[in-house]
Design a protein around this motif. Sequence first.
Motif, short mmCIF file in Angstrom:
data_model
loop_
_atom_site.label_atom_id
_atom_site.label_comp_id
_atom_site.label_asym_id
_atom_site.label_seq_id
_atom_site.Cartn_x
_atom_site.Cartn_y
_atom_site.Cartn_z
N TYR A 142 -23.77 -7.16 61.81
CA TYR A 142 -23.84 -6.34 63.01
C TYR A 142 -22.44 -5.88 63.43
O TYR A 142 -22.24 -4.73 63.78
N LYS A 177 -21.24 -3.22 61.03
CA LYS A 177 -21.93 -1.96 61.31
C LYS A 177 -21.35 -1.30 62.56
O LYS A 177 -21.13 -0.09 62.59
N SER A 178 -21.06 -2.09 63.58
CA SER A 178 -20.48 -1.56 64.82
C SER A 178 -19.09 -0.99 64.55
O SER A 178 -18.73 0.06 65.08
N ASN A 179 -18.31 -1.69 63.72
CA ASN A 179 -16.96 -1.19 63.39
C ASN A 179 -17.03 0.13 62.62
O ASN A 179 -16.23 1.03 62.86
N GLU A 180 -18.01 0.24 61.70
CA GLU A 180 -18.16 1.48 60.95
C GLU A 180 -18.54 2.63 61.88
O GLU A 180 -18.05 3.75 61.73
N GLN A 181 -19.43 2.37 62.84
CA GLN A 181 -19.85 3.41 63.78
C GLN A 181 -18.69 3.85 64.66
O GLN A 181 -18.54 5.02 64.99
N LYS A 182 -17.84 2.90 65.07
CA LYS A 182 -16.68 3.23 65.89
C LYS A 182 -15.70 4.10 65.11
O LYS A 182 -15.10 5.02 65.65
N GLU A 183 -15.52 3.78 63.80
CA GLU A 183 -14.60 4.56 62.97
C GLU A 183 -15.13 5.98 62.77
O GLU A 183 -14.35 6.94 62.77
N LYS A 184 -16.45 6.13 62.59
CA LYS A 184 -17.03 7.46 62.42
C LYS A 184 -16.90 8.30 63.67
O LYS A 184 -16.68 9.51 63.62
N SER A 185 -17.09 7.65 64.84
CA SER A 185 -17.02 8.41 66.10
C SER A 185 -15.60 8.72 66.53
O SER A 185 -15.37 9.60 67.31
#
Length: 187
Positions: free
Chosen positions: A175, A178-186
């Motif tokens: 989790y 996944k949160s770190n990946e979403q932060k990097e994408k945004s």
Amino acid sequence: MRTYINIFIAFFRSGILGYGGGPSSIPLVHKEVVENFKWMNDDEFSDVLALANALPGPINTKMSGYIGYRVSGYIGMCIAIFASVVPTVIAMILLLTVLNAYKDRPWVYGMSQAVVPVVFVMMGVLTWEFVKKSKGTLGWGKTLWLILASIILLEFFHLHPAILIIGLLVYALLYKEKSNEQKEKSA
């Protein structure tokens, strides 16, 4: 030197007041380590608690050993373990002597039965604190789902708690990733 004294005080207090074993000492260790001495935060403490629950042996000594080591190396670990074990040894010798002499008295039975609700309340308060922290990270939906799934797995499928803890740790790592990946994408 002051750090060693603080380690001894923290774990001696939780050891002497933690009548009833590991579950009763966990909130006391939390108070000393997180609130009084601020050696770690709530998240780090919950990780230590999860790891200590997954390993065999008394939880208080495992937690004190790790925290003592983390704060002040091997000497801190030895002091923490000694401070958490000595009160129990002394109390066991004294209490067993007294309880053996008065074991047939109703007040002794009542006293030993009174410990159960106190431990229940202390564990309930600590659990609620962890649920509030989880809610902040995961939200109410996922938090309640994980609690319900954990209860079902433990009670109905008789899953060993260590396996559940390892599974929840893996879920938390995935989790977080996944949160770190979403932060990097945004970003």
